[in-house]
Structures are given as C-alpha cells and as structure tokens.
Design an enzyme around this catalytic site. Structure first.
Site, PDB file in Angstrom:
ATOM      1  N   HIS A 470      60.998 -51.594  30.170  1.00 15.71           N
ATOM      2  CA  HIS A 470      60.660 -52.827  29.645  1.00 15.71           C
ATOM      3  C   HIS A 470      62.423 -53.166  29.320  1.00 15.71           C
ATOM      4  CE1 HIS A 470      58.901 -55.913  27.209  1.00 15.71           C
ATOM      5  NE2 HIS A 470      60.076 -55.770  26.459  1.00 15.71           N
ATOM      6  N   GLU A 471      62.822 -52.423  28.236  1.00 15.73           N
ATOM      7  CA  GLU A 471      64.214 -52.675  27.552  1.00 15.73           C
ATOM      8  C   GLU A 471      65.438 -52.757  28.801  1.00 15.73           C
ATOM      9  OE1 GLU A 471      64.097 -53.931  24.892  1.00 15.73           O
ATOM     10  OE2 GLU A 471      62.224 -53.182  24.073  1.00 15.73           O
ATOM     11  N   HIS A 474      65.306 -56.474  29.980  1.00 10.28           N
ATOM     12  CA  HIS A 474      66.182 -57.309  29.321  1.00 10.28           C
ATOM     13  C   HIS A 474      67.511 -57.094  29.521  1.00 10.28           C
ATOM     14  CE1 HIS A 474      62.864 -58.802  26.558  1.00 10.28           C
ATOM     15  NE2 HIS A 474      62.631 -57.714  26.219  1.00 10.28           N
ATOM     16  N   HIS A 477      68.552 -58.803  32.767  1.00  9.47           N
ATOM     17  CA  HIS A 477      68.559 -60.459  32.515  1.00  9.47           C
ATOM     18  C   HIS A 477      69.821 -60.873  31.907  1.00  9.47           C
ATOM     19  CE1 HIS A 477      66.178 -63.972  30.996  1.00  9.47           C
ATOM     20  NE2 HIS A 477      66.848 -64.462  32.035  1.00  9.47           N
TER      21      HIS A 477
HETATM   22 ZN   LIG Z   1      61.008 -57.075  25.111  1.00 11.07          ZN
END
Ligand SMILES: [Zn+2]
Length: 680
Positions: A470-471, A474, A477
């Site tokens: 998940h991280e 980020h 991105h």
């Molecule tokens: Zn998040």
C-alpha cells in the site's frame, strides 16, 4: 557553521539527516522566509508584474522551504525528542503564519489573477494553466476576498487550529507511552505465539527491563487482543488503549483530548462560515473529487445498506462459533478480535504464525520490486552510503530501463520507541528543474513492523505485507511523476479522496497467486508456500470482510456528521454523534466508556477532516482500476504503462476524474468495489 537545512545553492541532493539538530530549524526557516518576503517586496517595488517568472520565483522559495521542513517534520515523526518537538512546533507556527500571509497577500493574489486574465495565459502550457487555476482556488479558500478584519480572524483560526492539531497528536503519543504492563513470567500471556512473545520481550529490553512488556503500540496491542487467552488481560489492555488521551481509563484526565475536539470542531465551522460555506464539509470538498456532501452521504449510505446485513450475518456466525467453544455470550468488545482469530483458524485453518515464515521482509521487498519492474520497467537499487536517521533505515535509487536514476526512496520499516505508530508515506523532495539539472523526487516509506529479534529475520504477517504494498503505491505515485512543477506533481495537490487510488490498487498484487508462488518462500529453507496454505490464505481475503467495512463506514460517517451537522448555537456532544452512527452501522458491542474519538488522529491531528470517506471513495476507484488488470493480465506491462502514463506520472496536473477516465475508458463504477467485499 553551515546549517544543514539551508541549501540556497543548486547542488542540493538529499538531506544530511545525521547533521540536523533542533537548533537548526528556526534559523533555516527564518532565513528562507526572509529571502521569500524580501523577494516579494522587490518584485512589488519593480511594478509587481503578473508573469510566469514571478511564479517561478515563488516555486523556488517554496521548494527551499520544503527542503528544510520535510526532514524536520519527518524526524519529528520517527525520532521524537523534547527539543525537536519544541523546534518543530515553533517551525510549524512560522510556516502557518507565512502560509496565511501569502494566501491573503493582495499583491501575490493580484499577480495570479492578472496572469489568468492576461493574453499570456493562453500561451502557457496546460500544466502551467492548471497551477494558476489551483492557486486561485486556494487563494479564495484562504479568504483573499475578505475584508481585512475578517482576514485577521481567518489567520487567527488557522493558527489556533494548527496548534490544536499538534497538541492532539502530542497528547496521544504521551498517553500511548504512559501505560505499560510488565510481566516477569509469561503465564498470563498464554496464547500468544512465540513471535509476539519475542516482540514483548524486545519492548521490555528496549526499556532496560527483563521479562515481557505489553505497551500500547499497535503491534503489542494487537498481539494481546488477538491471542491472549486471559480475557481479564484483554479487558485491561483494551481499556487502556481505547481510553488513551481521554477522561476515562487508567490515565484518565492527564492528556484529555476531548476539550480539544470540541474546540477544533467549533473553529472549523467558524472557518468554513467565514469563507461563505454552510459547513466544514462543503469547504473541504472544494478541493476534492466528490462534489457535494450529498454525493458523499449517498455513497456511504448505499454502501452501509449493503454492508450491514452482511456484517450481521458474519457476527452471528462468529457468536455461534464462540458459543460452541464455550465462550459466554454476549461477547465483550475485547473478546471480538480473539474469537475472530479462533474462528478464522477453525474455518480456514490459518494463523499468522503459520504464514509468517513465508513472509520474510527481504522476500517481500523482492516481490514488490519485481512487480515494479514488470509493470513499469524500473529497478530499485539499495545504496548504503546515503545518510539516514537510524541504522535500520534503507535507501533505494529507482532506475529506469537504461540504468538512469530518476528517484529515491527511504524505507524505515520497524517499530521503535519515539516513532509514531502506523504506516505512511511522505514527500522528501519533489521533482523540479534546477539550473544544474533535475531535482529528483524522493519519498519516505514508514511502517511499524515488529523488528527482527535475535537471529530471526523480520517475519511479516500478510497484513504487514499488504501495508508495505500500500505505502509503496503512494511512493510510486510520487516518484514516477513526469511533471517538473512541485505544485502539481507526485502526490502534491492530488484530491484527497483520490489519493489512495494507487496505494489501494497496489495492495492487489500481494494477493496475486503468481506473486505468492514466486516470492512467498520459507525464510529457512526457501521452499515455496504449500499449495494448500496458499489457497487458505487467498480464501481469507474476504473472510469477515463486511465487519471490516462497517468499521470503516463508522469512522467515515462519524467524521462526516461531526463536521456536517455542527451547530454553533447548540453543539452536539461528539460522543453522542458517534453513538448515533454506531447505532446505524455497528454490529459489535462497544462499551460506553470507549473514547475512540480522542485517538482519532486522522481527523483531529492529521489531514483527513471531513475526508475519512476518501479511503472508501478511492477504494472504489482502485477496485475498478484493478478490474482492468484482472481482465487483461496483472503483470501486463502495457497496462502498467497506461497506469503510469494516465495516473501516476500526471499527479494533479489534471483533475483525478479525468485521469481515471483516461485509464479506464469510462467513469468509475461501484460494481467492482461491492464485488471485492462479496456484497454483490
Ligand atoms: Zn494510504
């Protein structure tokens, strides 16, 4: 002596973490702010022309501020000390003051408006135009159009809110650290697997004690709640955890966040009204993908209507199971996680302990890097020479197919004393063109996994693995951006209800059978995870998932209603609002003294106010985006390229909805989200 936080020169590359001291913070910020303010004065004296070169100067000053502040703010989260906290708070005050000054400066605002209205505007690139448009929106949201007395009021509110948010977080950290249980023999800890006992032993050691210490850090709390057979112990730990920083529980009243919550809600409402909005939700949505409070409520209600019946069935089967095992009904709040785990083990024959040996951190990093290479053709290369803030921290360069470095990533993965709990990503540097070349984007990836104990490497739960993916989403991105302007590149300025799209999307790969087959290997003998264990893991994905969903809905609805229904004449007790929401969506018992709100730092100490719904909103986008990978191939580089081109690389240089449509070929649909929760 050189201040390691000041880099007016263009040769700057990465922060000198080991050289940064609390006494550097204010002089660095003051120096940069002085340059900034003098620069603006000089530009005004010269006529204050509305042109792009003025935007460029502002970009430079703002970037210098970020280079100084980002490492400080990061250290404040991962290496908390009293001196640094003081310097951080003083710095935050300076920056907040500056931000208010700048956002209400008629000259600067006039320049942006002038540029927008001039003939030059049409000659700017779409990215430049977008920057101007977003700046103008933010000027309006900062009250640039208000009479001066009200502007002053606005500034006062912003300053006070910023202080209250910091105090909320500090209270929570202090209250979290203030309570422990020390055991000299482990009999009361029966039920805890060895790894968790090791964790508690490690906590004891780090405090200079022998034996085992249960504290209120997330891994320790979850270990006890999930595994401890002693229900009295679970009650004790649960009580301490859910009453942190409140008027209840073992440290009751010492760091009570409740008065802060009431003041924060009141000031946010005042702020919104000052700017002409009905309430704080409307104000917050001005920067979001969702356009009206009604559309958010409708989204949440419709999810709740589908989720609650499913959650009820799930809790009923849990109760039936627990009863059959001899548990006394009804279950208490501190029994749910424990019996859930028993039920899960019985239904799926699956325990974290059985899985963990197949998820050594090293193997999971390889998995992550493999996915990044397959999808985007990029490689991550460790560099031990880079200066960091702790020996556990790793640094990685991101290289493209030609071996050129285009970004960098710090990874700080283990839980430590004086490190904020949870997992998050933050910006270190943003991509930007300098005279000397390109400033590369840099990010921090922070987690709180159980650190390796003695000879054993860090073994992760699958939940940890999902957090890591998940991280990392980020981070990609931010790091895969191809926009050179920090105002709108990476994650900067991305709508908050869309910013979780890449991260939630990335979670899917740690559930991919192909990835598990390749990388989930036993840390001792390297054997792949047995087929049968893998099947059980995959089946666990939707196990009791509606229960998880209703909890998320509870947080999101509570956040919305607290901000939407706030009535200054007759402010509701926030606990009553929480209670009403619980009656609407909750399916498990919650004791009246549970003070969840006083540790709800997302909305009172962080940036998720009137925005917690964004997790689910973005999850809808992510589930829908994943649908394309599912139908065309999860490791298909062509879709990876499209994701990079249409979403990751463009950041906020266009509205999130446009990026989504460009990738998916149509607006978002809710079917894939419902399907992912088994609600169709
Ligand atoms: Zn998040």
């Amino acid at each position: 002596m050189q201040n390691p936080l000041r880099h007016p020169d263009q040769a700057f590359r990465l922060p000198d973490f080991s050289a940064i001291r609390p006494e550097h913070v204010l002089p660095a910020l003051d120096g940069i702010l002085q340059d900034y303010h003098r620069g603006i004065e000089r530009w005004l004296e010269a006529g204050g022309d509305a042109n792009w070169s003025m935007v460029e100067s502002e970009t430079d000053w703002a970037d210098q501020l970020n280079r100084a502040w980002s490492p400080v703010s990061h250290l404040n989260s991962v290496a908390d000390s009293e001196e640094l906290r003081k310097a951080y708070n003083a710095g935050l005050e300076r920056l907040t003051e500056h931000e208010s000054w700048r956002q209400q400066h008629p000259g600067i605002f006039g320049a942006y408006r002038g540029l927008k209205e001039s003939a030059d505007f049409s000659g700017l690139t779409p990215v430049q135009q977008r920057i101007i448009d977003l700046e103008l929106r933010d000027f309006h949201l900062a009250g640039v159009g208000l009479p001066s007395k009200e502007q002053e009021e606005y500034r006062g509110l912003v300053m006070r809110l910023s202080k209250l948010g910091s105090r909320f977080s500090e209270n929570l950290i202090d209250a979290t650290q203030a309570w422990i249980l020390h055991f000299t023999d482990s009999s009361r800890l029966a039920g805890l697997p060895d790894a968790d006992l090791n964790l508690l032993e490690g906590i004891a050691q780090s405090r200079g004690e022998s034996g085992w210490v249960v504290d209120l850090s997330a891994p320790s709390f979850h270990a006890v709640m999930t595994h401890a057979d002693d229900s009295e112990l679970r009650r004790q730990v649960y009580t301490a955890y859910v009453t942190r920083a409140s008027d209840q529980g073992p440290t009751s009243g010492q760091w009570n966040n409740m008065p802060l919550i009431e003041e924060i809600l009141s000031l946010r409402h005042q702020l919104a009204q000052l700017l002409g909005f009905e309430n704080y939700v409307e104000y917050a949505l001005a920067r979001r993908m969702a356009d009206t409070p009604g559309s958010v409520l409708e989204f949440l209600d419709s999810l709740a209507n589908k989720a609650r019946p499913a959650a009820k069935l799930q809790i009923e089967s849990l109760l039936k199971f627990a009863h059959g095992e001899g548990a006394r009904l009804p279950l208490e709040a501190w029994d749910i996680a424990y019996w859930s785990e028993r039920y899960r083990q019985c239904e799926l024959q699956l325990s974290d302990e059985e899985l963990k040996p197949y998820f050594p951190l090293e193997g999971m990093l390889k998995a992550l890097f493999f996915v990044a290479r397959q999808l985007f053709g990029i490689t991550l290369v460790a560099d031990d020479e880079i200066d960091t803030w702790h020996p556990d921290v790793g640094f990685y360069w991101l290289q493209d197919a030609d071996g050129d470095r285009f970004a960098g990533l710090y990874m700080d993965l283990f839980s430590r004393k004086d490190k904020r709990g949870g997992a998050w990503m933050d910006v270190c540097l943003s991509r930007r063109k300098l005279q000397t070349g390109l400033q590369l984007p840099m990010a921090y990836l922070t987690c709180n996994f159980a650190p390796p104990v003695s000879e054993q490497p860090c073994l992760m739960t699958h939940n940890d693995v999902q957090t890591l993916f998940h991280e990392f989403g980020h981070c990609l991105h931010h790091l895969l951006t191809e926009i050179d302007w920090p105002q709108v590149n990476g994650i900067n300025s991305v709508e908050w209800d869309a910013v979780e799209l890449p991260s939630q999307l990335m979670e899917n790969w740690c559930w991919e059978e192909d990835i598990l087959s390749r990388f989930a290997r036993h840390f001792q003998d390297g054997n792949p995870m047995p087929e049968d264990l893998k099947c059980r893991l995959l089946r666990s994905r939707n196990f009791q998932k509606a229960l998880f969903l209703v909890r998320q809905l509870e947080y999101a609805m509570c956040d919305m209603r607290l901000h939407l229904e706030y009535d200054p004449e007759n402010p509701a007790n926030p606990l009553d609002v929480l209670e009403q929401v619980r009656r609407q969506v909750c399916v498990v018992p919650v004791p009246g003294w549970n003070r969840f709100l006083t540790s709800f730092s997302h909305i009172f100490g962080g940036g998720y106010a009137a925005g917690y719904y964004g997790y689910l909103w973005a999850e809808q986008l992510a589930a829908d985006a994943w649908g394309r990978f599912q139908s065309e191939g999860p490791l298909e580089s062509e879709i990876g390229d499209a994701l990079r081109k249409e979403i990751l690389s463009v950041g906020a240089s266009r509205p999130a909805i446009e990026s989504f449509i460009a990738f998916r070929g149509r607006p978002p649909e809710s079917g894939p989200l419902l399907e992912s929760y088994g609600l169709l």
